[in-house]
Design an enzyme around this catalytic site. Structure first.
Site, short mmCIF file in Angstrom:
data_model
loop_
_atom_site.label_atom_id
_atom_site.label_comp_id
_atom_site.label_asym_id
_atom_site.label_seq_id
_atom_site.Cartn_x
_atom_site.Cartn_y
_atom_site.Cartn_z
N TRP A 51 76.01 1.79 -7.75
CA TRP A 51 77.01 2.82 -7.48
C TRP A 51 78.13 2.26 -6.62
O TRP A 51 79.31 2.46 -6.92
CB TRP A 51 76.37 4.04 -6.80
CG TRP A 51 77.35 5.12 -6.51
CD1 TRP A 51 77.73 6.13 -7.35
CD2 TRP A 51 78.09 5.31 -5.30
NE1 TRP A 51 78.67 6.92 -6.74
CE2 TRP A 51 78.91 6.44 -5.47
CE3 TRP A 51 78.15 4.63 -4.09
CZ2 TRP A 51 79.76 6.90 -4.48
CZ3 TRP A 51 79.01 5.09 -3.10
CH2 TRP A 51 79.80 6.22 -3.31
N GLY A 70 75.51 7.11 -12.34
CA GLY A 70 74.51 7.52 -11.36
C GLY A 70 75.05 8.46 -10.30
O GLY A 70 74.29 8.95 -9.45
N ASP A 71 76.32 8.75 -10.34
CA ASP A 71 76.95 9.62 -9.35
C ASP A 71 76.67 11.08 -9.68
O ASP A 71 76.92 11.54 -10.81
CB ASP A 71 78.47 9.36 -9.35
CG ASP A 71 79.18 10.09 -8.24
OD1 ASP A 71 79.41 9.47 -7.20
OD2 ASP A 71 79.50 11.29 -8.43
N LEU A 72 76.16 11.81 -8.71
CA LEU A 72 75.81 13.22 -8.92
C LEU A 72 77.00 14.04 -9.39
O LEU A 72 76.89 14.84 -10.33
CB LEU A 72 75.24 13.82 -7.62
CG LEU A 72 74.93 15.31 -7.67
CD1 LEU A 72 73.78 15.59 -8.61
CD2 LEU A 72 74.62 15.84 -6.28
#
Length: 120
Positions: A51, A70-72
């Site tokens: 990330w 992978g970032d919310l």
């Protein structure tokens, strides 16, 4: 660095990164042009994960096809944009964005704007 909110562990990572740059062990201006190769080089640094590497390449280098799956906020924003019932997994987020190559960086920024925006 503590006053800036960095934990002891993150202070160590920051110092290590600074030492690598100052010593010439890491030349940020000479990262490979291939995104995956550049990410692989960056994640070799203690404290830098995928990330962090992707965010660096997207914002500091302006690379147009970086997709931090992978970032919310990217996951939630993408789910919102596509009308999905549930937040997609990182794997699904990667797959869903393949059609946007080589402009996934712009899509990532748009998903961040959608993340907490009730109007979108």
């Amino acid at each position: 660095m503590r006053a800036c909110g960095l934990s002891r562990q993150k202070q160590g990572y920051a110092r290590s990164l600074c030492e690598l740059v100052v010593s010439g062990g890491l030349d940020l201006a000479a990262l490979p042009s291939d995104d995956e190769t550049a990410i692989a080089e960056l994640v070799r640094i203690k404290g830098i994960g995928r990330w962090s590497a992707e965010i660096y390449l997207l914002f500091a280098e302006g690379r147009p096809d970086i997709w931090p799956a992978g970032d919310l906020a990217v996951q939630v924003g993408l789910g919102k944009l596509l009308g999905l019932a549930e937040r997609p997994s990182e794997k699904d987020t990667r797959a869903l964005a393949e059609q946007w190559r080589p402009h996934r960086g712009a899509a990532a920024i748009f998903t961040w704007h959608c993340y907490n925006n009730p109007a979108l």
